[in-house]
Write an enzyme that holds these catalytic residues in place. Structure first.
Site, PDB file in Angstrom:
ATOM      1  N   PRO A  92     -51.438  21.031  18.757  1.00  0.00           N
ATOM      2  CA  PRO A  92     -52.573  20.428  19.472  1.00  0.00           C
ATOM      3  C   PRO A  92     -53.205  21.387  20.484  1.00  0.00           C
ATOM      4  O   PRO A  92     -54.289  21.125  20.985  1.00  0.00           O
ATOM      5  CB  PRO A  92     -51.955  19.205  20.172  1.00  0.00           C
ATOM      6  CG  PRO A  92     -50.484  19.331  20.056  1.00  0.00           C
ATOM      7  CD  PRO A  92     -50.170  20.321  18.990  1.00  0.00           C
ATOM      8  N   GLU A 118     -39.905  19.092  19.732  1.00  0.00           N
ATOM      9  CA  GLU A 118     -40.792  19.338  20.878  1.00  0.00           C
ATOM     10  C   GLU A 118     -41.617  20.607  20.705  1.00  0.00           C
ATOM     11  O   GLU A 118     -42.469  20.917  21.529  1.00  0.00           O
ATOM     12  CB  GLU A 118     -39.979  19.421  22.170  1.00  0.00           C
ATOM     13  CG  GLU A 118     -39.312  18.108  22.575  1.00  0.00           C
ATOM     14  CD  GLU A 118     -40.306  16.959  22.693  1.00  0.00           C
ATOM     15  OE1 GLU A 118     -41.297  17.102  23.412  1.00  0.00           O
ATOM     16  OE2 GLU A 118     -40.072  15.918  22.041  1.00  0.00           O
ATOM     17  N   ARG A 156     -60.925  21.768  -1.421  1.00  0.00           N
ATOM     18  CA  ARG A 156     -62.210  21.283  -1.927  1.00  0.00           C
ATOM     19  C   ARG A 156     -63.320  22.325  -1.780  1.00  0.00           C
ATOM     20  O   ARG A 156     -64.376  22.189  -2.386  1.00  0.00           O
ATOM     21  CB  ARG A 156     -62.597  19.935  -1.338  1.00  0.00           C
ATOM     22  CG  ARG A 156     -62.541  19.854   0.162  1.00  0.00           C
ATOM     23  CD  ARG A 156     -62.871  18.460   0.657  1.00  0.00           C
ATOM     24  NE  ARG A 156     -64.218  18.083   0.301  1.00  0.00           N
ATOM     25  CZ  ARG A 156     -64.546  17.115  -0.554  1.00  0.00           C
ATOM     26  NH1 ARG A 156     -63.632  16.391  -1.112  1.00  0.00           N
ATOM     27  NH2 ARG A 156     -65.806  16.864  -0.830  1.00  0.00           N
ATOM     28  N   ASP A 171     -71.481  17.915   0.859  1.00  0.00           N
ATOM     29  CA  ASP A 171     -70.591  17.397   1.900  1.00  0.00           C
ATOM     30  C   ASP A 171     -71.232  17.529   3.271  1.00  0.00           C
ATOM     31  O   ASP A 171     -71.990  18.465   3.518  1.00  0.00           O
ATOM     32  CB  ASP A 171     -69.294  18.226   1.958  1.00  0.00           C
ATOM     33  CG  ASP A 171     -68.245  17.742   0.980  1.00  0.00           C
ATOM     34  OD1 ASP A 171     -68.423  16.663   0.402  1.00  0.00           O
ATOM     35  OD2 ASP A 171     -67.241  18.459   0.814  1.00  0.00           O
TER      36      ASP A 171
HETATM   37  N1  ADE Z   1     -49.140  19.185  15.606  1.00  0.00           N
HETATM   38  C1  ADE Z   1     -49.041  18.130  16.418  1.00  0.00           C
HETATM   39  N2  ADE Z   1     -50.244  17.671  16.762  1.00  0.00           N
HETATM   40  C2  ADE Z   1     -51.170  18.460  16.137  1.00  0.00           C
HETATM   41  C3  ADE Z   1     -52.579  18.503  16.098  1.00  0.00           C
HETATM   42  N3  ADE Z   1     -53.337  17.630  16.759  1.00  0.00           N
HETATM   43  N4  ADE Z   1     -53.159  19.464  15.359  1.00  0.00           N
HETATM   44  C4  ADE Z   1     -52.411  20.365  14.701  1.00  0.00           C
HETATM   45  N5  ADE Z   1     -51.081  20.373  14.694  1.00  0.00           N
HETATM   46  C5  ADE Z   1     -50.443  19.427  15.413  1.00  0.00           C
END
Ligand code: ADE
Length: 233
Positions: A92, A118, A156, A171
């Site tokens: 993230p 984690e 794709r 797309d």
């Molecule tokens: N791993 C955990 N959350 C993630 C996300 N939002 N994007 C990519 N990998 C992740």
């Protein structure tokens, strides 16, 4: 988990194209690697407690490094040193994935590294990872679903992978429609729940239809994603 990707739909078929009789390999070669297969202890340990304390477990550097080395060896063979693959860690904290990023990645070999628990020992990330990608500002419990989203979206884009190559060009976000959102689509019946199909689509006038679709793309983008209109990306 990856069977959801490899065993279903057009993407599943494209990924297994090399194995299907009578179908040319579509230049997609996707393989899942399990770090547990590259451990040396009898419990196949890939995680351990974090130094400094705190909740949860971390993925250890060594099994991941060994797995990445095995991938490079498998792909590169004797020419190992000339095999280039970008290691992308899904997290993230990474750069937000979009159609432009994926389009650029299409010409590369990519090792997608999925974290669990984690996270991953920072030393592995420092030593092995070239880029960090996120699929959005929310936290998944592992990188696998993010990796599947990335692979699906990449597949794709590979010419011929979907059967009908035109559909990719239309797309949302595609260059052919200048990065706009896709226009609305209609199928039979001509009237549904008191709502008619826009007349122009029944007219047979291809020029008028194309113009209508362009306008509708602009309207949809203006309403739903105005941020896309002024973006130079
Ligand atoms: N791993 C955990 N959350 C993630 C996300 N939002 N994007 C990519 N990998 C992740």
């Amino acid at each position: 988990m990856f069977f959801a990707l490899t065993e279903h739909g057009v993407v599943g078929r494209a990924l297994s194209a090399g194995k299907l009789p009578g179908r040319a390999n579509s230049n997609i070669d996707f393989r899942v690697w399990n770090p547990r297969d590259f451990t040396e202890d009898k419990h196949k340990t890939v995680d351990d407690r974090p130094y400094g304390g705190g909740p949860g477990m971390l993925m250890m550097a060594k099994p991941l490094a060994t797995t990445i080395a095995a991938i490079r060896e498998f792909r590169g063979g004797f020419d190992n040193n000339n095999y280039r693959a970008k290691v992308v860690y899904l997290s993230p904290q990474g750069r937000k994935v979009n159609q432009t990023l994926l389009g650029a990645a299409l010409s590369e070999n990519i090792i997608l590294l999925c974290g669990r628990y984690e996270g991953v020992d920072q030393r592995l990330l420092d030593a092995e990872v070239d880029e960090e990608w996120s699929i959005g500002d929310y936290v998944l419990s592992g990188g696998e679903i993010a990796a599947m989203a990335v692979v699906d979206a990449l597949v794709r884009l590979v010419p011929g992978s979907l059967g009908n190559s035109e559909s990719v060009n239309q797309d949302s976000f595609s260059e052919q429609i200048d990065g706009l959102l896709d226009c609305p689509h209609y199928t039979r019946p001509e009237e549904y729940s008191g709502m008619a199909v826009p007349e122009v689509l029944l007219s047979g006038d291809h020029g008028a239809i194309e113009q209508w679709r362009r306008e509708q793309s602009l309207i949809a983008t203006e309403i739903k994603r105005p941020d896309l209109l002024n973006k130079k990306d």
